[in-house]
Write an enzyme that holds these catalytic residues in place. Structure first.
Site, PDB file in Angstrom:
ATOM      1  N   GLU A 246       9.197  -2.155   4.082  1.00 40.86           N
ATOM      2  CA  GLU A 246       8.260  -1.932   5.199  1.00 40.86           C
ATOM      3  C   GLU A 246       7.272  -3.082   5.247  1.00 40.86           C
ATOM      4  OE1 GLU A 246       6.308   1.792   4.338  1.00 40.86           O
ATOM      5  OE2 GLU A 246       8.177   2.929   4.465  1.00 40.86           O
ATOM      6  N   LYS A 248       3.717  -4.739   5.098  1.00 37.63           N
ATOM      7  CA  LYS A 248       2.421  -4.391   4.489  1.00 37.63           C
ATOM      8  C   LYS A 248       1.336  -4.761   5.484  1.00 37.63           C
ATOM      9  CE  LYS A 248      -0.193  -4.729   0.164  1.00 37.63           C
ATOM     10  NZ  LYS A 248      -1.525  -4.798   0.676  1.00 37.63           N
ATOM     11  N   ARG A 253      -6.376   2.172   4.240  1.00 33.30           N
ATOM     12  CA  ARG A 253      -5.575   3.355   3.900  1.00 33.30           C
ATOM     13  C   ARG A 253      -6.266   4.616   4.410  1.00 33.30           C
ATOM     14  NH1 ARG A 253      -2.083   3.620  -0.808  1.00 33.30           N
ATOM     15  NH2 ARG A 253      -0.808   5.490  -0.577  1.00 33.30           N
ATOM     16  N   ARG A 289      -9.062   5.965   0.348  1.00 33.28           N
ATOM     17  CA  ARG A 289      -8.410   6.083  -0.964  1.00 33.28           C
ATOM     18  C   ARG A 289      -9.422   6.273  -2.080  1.00 33.28           C
ATOM     19  NH1 ARG A 289      -5.368   0.711  -2.494  1.00 33.28           N
ATOM     20  NH2 ARG A 289      -5.934   1.293  -4.601  1.00 33.28           N
ATOM     21  N   GLU A 319      -1.678   3.734   7.166  1.00 34.07           N
ATOM     22  CA  GLU A 319      -2.645   2.655   7.278  1.00 34.07           C
ATOM     23  C   GLU A 319      -3.231   2.676   8.685  1.00 34.07           C
ATOM     24  OE1 GLU A 319      -3.028   0.858   4.512  1.00 34.07           O
ATOM     25  OE2 GLU A 319      -3.758  -1.110   5.062  1.00 34.07           O
ATOM     26  N   PHE A 359       3.234   6.136   6.899  1.00 31.97           N
ATOM     27  CA  PHE A 359       4.417   5.817   6.096  1.00 31.97           C
ATOM     28  C   PHE A 359       4.842   6.955   5.181  1.00 31.97           C
ATOM     29  CE2 PHE A 359       0.836   3.169   4.470  1.00 31.97           C
ATOM     30  CZ  PHE A 359       0.546   3.885   3.316  1.00 31.97           C
ATOM     31  N   ARG A 434       0.755   4.023 -10.058  1.00 34.66           N
ATOM     32  CA  ARG A 434       1.163   2.673  -9.665  1.00 34.66           C
ATOM     33  C   ARG A 434       2.444   2.371 -10.427  1.00 34.66           C
ATOM     34  NH1 ARG A 434      -1.687  -1.454  -7.366  1.00 34.66           N
ATOM     35  NH2 ARG A 434      -3.760  -0.717  -7.881  1.00 34.66           N
ATOM     36  N   LYS A 440       4.873  -4.254  -4.129  1.00 36.64           N
ATOM     37  CA  LYS A 440       4.378  -5.112  -3.045  1.00 36.64           C
ATOM     38  C   LYS A 440       4.779  -6.561  -3.315  1.00 36.64           C
ATOM     39  CE  LYS A 440      -0.237  -5.057  -5.025  1.00 36.64           C
ATOM     40  NZ  LYS A 440      -1.647  -4.773  -4.856  1.00 36.64           N
TER      41      LYS A 440
HETATM   42  P1  ATP Z   1      -3.928  -4.951  -1.857  1.00 38.33           P
HETATM   43  O1  ATP Z   1      -5.229  -5.578  -2.227  1.00 38.33           O
HETATM   44  O2  ATP Z   1      -2.729  -5.815  -2.043  1.00 38.33           O
HETATM   45  O3  ATP Z   1      -3.951  -4.213  -0.545  1.00 38.33           O
HETATM   46  P2  ATP Z   1      -4.397  -2.630  -3.256  1.00 38.33           P
HETATM   47  O4  ATP Z   1      -4.692  -2.629  -4.705  1.00 38.33           O
HETATM   48  O5  ATP Z   1      -5.499  -2.389  -2.301  1.00 38.33           O
HETATM   49  O6  ATP Z   1      -3.639  -3.922  -2.921  1.00 38.33           O
HETATM   50  P3  ATP Z   1      -1.920  -1.324  -3.551  1.00 38.33           P
HETATM   51  O7  ATP Z   1      -1.773   0.093  -3.825  1.00 38.33           O
HETATM   52  O8  ATP Z   1      -1.585  -2.244  -4.629  1.00 38.33           O
HETATM   53  O9  ATP Z   1      -3.366  -1.518  -2.957  1.00 38.33           O
HETATM   54  O10 ATP Z   1      -1.058  -1.769  -2.301  1.00 38.33           O
HETATM   55  C1  ATP Z   1      -0.730  -0.870  -1.347  1.00 38.33           C
HETATM   56  C2  ATP Z   1      -1.727  -0.871  -0.226  1.00 38.33           C
HETATM   57  O11 ATP Z   1      -1.179  -1.532   0.884  1.00 38.33           O
HETATM   58  C3  ATP Z   1      -1.985   0.546   0.234  1.00 38.33           C
HETATM   59  O12 ATP Z   1      -3.121   1.076  -0.381  1.00 38.33           O
HETATM   60  C4  ATP Z   1      -2.124   0.451   1.731  1.00 38.33           C
HETATM   61  O13 ATP Z   1      -3.500   0.421   2.070  1.00 38.33           O
HETATM   62  C5  ATP Z   1      -1.519  -0.879   2.089  1.00 38.33           C
HETATM   63  N1  ATP Z   1      -0.287  -0.746   2.903  1.00 38.33           N
HETATM   64  C6  ATP Z   1      -0.037  -1.426   4.032  1.00 38.33           C
HETATM   65  N2  ATP Z   1       1.164  -1.130   4.525  1.00 38.33           N
HETATM   66  C7  ATP Z   1       1.733  -0.235   3.691  1.00 38.33           C
HETATM   67  C8  ATP Z   1       2.990   0.446   3.658  1.00 38.33           C
HETATM   68  N3  ATP Z   1       3.910   0.266   4.587  1.00 38.33           N
HETATM   69  N4  ATP Z   1       3.207   1.315   2.630  1.00 38.33           N
HETATM   70  C9  ATP Z   1       2.277   1.505   1.678  1.00 38.33           C
HETATM   71  N5  ATP Z   1       1.068   0.876   1.652  1.00 38.33           N
HETATM   72  C10 ATP Z   1       0.801   0.017   2.648  1.00 38.33           C
END
Ligand code: ATP
Length: 592
Positions: A246, A248, A253, A289, A319, A359, A434, A440
């Site tokens: 998918e 990003k 969130r 979140r 998102e 999602f 996690r 990612k």
């Molecule tokens: P980053 O700073 O890379 O966003 P993070 O630590 O905030 O990372 P992670 O849980 O590592 O968050 O990465 C997933 C985040 O990406 C989710 O919290 C969400 O906000 C965002 N996101 C965007 N698109 C998607 C998707 N299709 N599926 C899941 N998460 C997504």
């Protein structure tokens, strides 16, 4: 339990930074509190009144507490202010004043909790005066230790060096004699993050008592998070078959809860003219979140939800992202967060409309779906949503071919998106975890590191050179180490901020400064900042390299760090973990 005895426990907890010792004291405290009062005891020891998603705030600044202390003990404000100036902690001032006054009206922990809830709930015209009076009345009757901790609870400066996780370990000790039941308890916490309720259930029925802790509409579930990898072949290998890829999206969130059979407990919606649905009957909420409710930011999404969602009750994960109504293009997070300013949300909704790209689905018509594979959840999601509104389902490609995965990633980059998230379609939704079920893949264009790093600010150094006028010249950053349950240091940042950002950072730090580092922070003496802060402000840093470090307590140092942005959407315990830092360190070495 008498509140005085409870505060004796807090004093014992403050006196140690050893985790085993803290857990032992918490075990004793939980055991001595009875079933009806244990939740209040747990919340107060963590420095709050009720679970974080329902958080009541005192909204009392130092000045108001100074006035309350002056009233309580018949002193002038300037006298109290002078004592505060000397000790730097109003809790200690309260203790000294109460020692002299020698009054002790016995009060139970439940009564005290009720009193503090009343204090926090008083809002609106004239509430400041009433709050000062109420707090003065309470403090004037307390023994010294109770006065000390009451003031700290009200000001949010309890800093006892433990978290909900420490309570989970303590509960495991109670039921299993060691940490072996922690995971099971944590899983329940992840779907229903109310540690007071969980403690009560364990007290009542041991591990079996946790059966009643379930996913519920109106209570946020901890968000699943993604691991990071940089090699498509390795990613495909980890998923072990067909993977869903998918985009990003760079939004924010949002977890959406709708329940057509639950009254809306939220007064915000009931009072807000932006919402014109049946306000009393329907629960409609969104959460960040960090488990904070942020329904007020998304009137347009809530409205769409009520039209597009057919289900009686539902919890969705996705998102929220702003878009340009003329071009349809997404607008990055930095620009959309301006909607955070509560008062002109209506105006902003017109300028930057929001889409909610869903999602995942966690709950449908009274049933938790988290145990089902993603493929099944996705099918149910499609059945639950009517097309044609601000809510859309995230698109994916299914592939086990690393080249196809990479091409999709390149496409995402070409569309100016952050990258892609690869998901295992056979996996359940793992709240709070996690793991490699979500991976990612993103690359920053400007920095040499594979990814940015989220850190928490631990304090700042006074300015030198050109920034002497700002009174801030650099700041110390750390990360949360979940194994040690401590913050460890990673880097000192001295560049990359615009003048107004330095000023903003200093102002924000000054509001949460402490007179010494909190007990759950490991920092080398030479690095202790001039002004130490509560670990609260989360920042995203870019950098050139991660090296091994003997000075920083994480064991690593981020070289040439620069501030990318403030991450107000993240709690300090969700910074990049030491394990992820190690991965980034290895990835960089592999890359070079
Ligand atoms: P980053 O700073 O890379 O966003 P993070 O630590 O905030 O990372 P992670 O849980 O590592 O968050 O990465 C997933 C985040 O990406 C989710 O919290 C969400 O906000 C965002 N996101 C965007 N698109 C998607 C998707 N299709 N599926 C899941 N998460 C997504």
């Amino acid at each position: 339990m008498r509140y005085q005895l409870f505060c004796d426990y807090l004093e014992r907890l403050e006196g140690t930074s050893k985790r085993l010792e803290i857990t032992k004291i918490l075990v004793e405290l939980i055991t001595r509190l009875d079933e009806r009062e244990v939740a209040a005891g747990v919340y107060l020891s963590l420095g709050y009144l009720n679970p974080p998603y329902n958080q009541l705030k005192f909204n009392m600044a130092d000045k108001m507490v100074v006035r309350a202390l002056a009233q309580a003990f018949g002193l002038t404000q300037s006298f109290v202010e002078a004592s505060y100036g000397t000790s730097g902690d109003l809790g200690s001032v309260a203790k000294t004043l109460a020692e002299k006054a020698k009054k002790t009206k016995p009060v139970s922990i439940t009564e005290m909790h009720r009193e503090l809830v009343k204090l926090a709930k008083d809002v609106g015209t004239g509430s400041q005066e009433r709050k000062v009076k109420l707090l003065a009345g309470t403090l004037g009757n307390l023994d010294p230790l109770s006065a000390k901790y009451t003031v700290r609870i009200v000001l949010g400066t309890t800093r006892l060096g433990f978290t909900e996780q420490t309570f989970i370990d303590a509960l495991s000790n109670i039921v299993a004699g060691d940490k072996s039941a922690s995971l099971k308890i944590e899983e329940k916490y992840n779907i229903h993050p109310d540690i007071g309720m969980i403690t009560r259930c364990v007290k009542k029925g041991g591990l079996k008592g946790l059966d009643e802790v379930q996913i519920e509409t109106g209570i946020p579930v901890l968000s699943q998070k993604a691991q990071r990898l940089s090699e498509p072949a390795e990613i495909v290998g980890k998923v072990g078959g067909i993977a869903w890829v998918e985009y990003k999206l760079d939004g924010t969130r949002v977890q959406l809860h709708i329940d057509r059979n639950k009254p809306n407990m939220d007064t915000f919606i009931a009072q807000n003219e932006l919402f014109d649905f049946n306000k009393d009957k329907i629960l409609a909420k969104t959460f960040t979140r960090t488990l904070e409710e942020n329904t007020h930011q998304f009137p347009d999404i809530i409205e769409s939800a009520l039209r597009q969602i057919k289900a009686q009750s539902i919890i969705l994960d996705g998102e929220a992202i702003g878009y340009d109504p003329k071009t349809g293009k997404y607008i990055p997070f930095q620009d959309t967060i301006q909607r955070k300013r509560k008062h002109d949300v209506g105006e902003y909704a017109k300028q930057i409309p929001m889409k909610y790209i869903v999602f995942d689905i966690l709950f449908l018509n009274g049933k938790a779906l988290t145990g089902m594979p993603l493929t099944k959840r996705h099918a149910l999601l499609e059945q639950s949503l009517i097309e044609g509104g601000e809510i859309e389902i995230a698109q994916h490609i299914a592939t086990s071919n690393p080249t196809k995965l990479w091409q999709h990633f390149e496409l995402a980059k070409a569309k100016n998106l952050e990258g892609v998230i690869i998901k295992n379609p056979d996996a359940g939704y793992r709240a709070g975890a996690r793991e490699f079920n979500w991976i990612k893949l993103k690359k920053s264009n400007t920095d040499l590191l594979e990814d940015t790093i989220d850190c928490v600010v631990l304090g700042y150094y006074l300015g030198r050179g050109s920034r002497v006028n700002f009174g801030i010249g650099g700041f110390l950053c750390g990360i949360w180490d979940p194994d040690k349950q401590r913050y460890v240091t990673l880097t000192k940042v001295g560049t990359g901020l615009r003048d107004e950002e330095w000023i903003e950072l200093k102002q924000r730090c000054d509001k949460i400064k402490l007179n010494k580092p909190a007990t759950n922070i490991e920092v080398a003496k030479a690095l202790i900042p001039d002004v130490v802060t509560k670990p609260k402000i989360v920042v995203e840093l870019g950098g050139d390299e991660i090296t091994i470090s003997k000075t920083h307590t994480s064991g690593f140092a981020l070289r040439f760090p620069r501030l990318i942005t403030f991450r107000s959407d993240k709690p300090p315990t969700e910074t990049t973990s030491p394990k992820e830092i190690l991965t980034l360190h290895k990835l960089a070495r592999k890359g070079s």
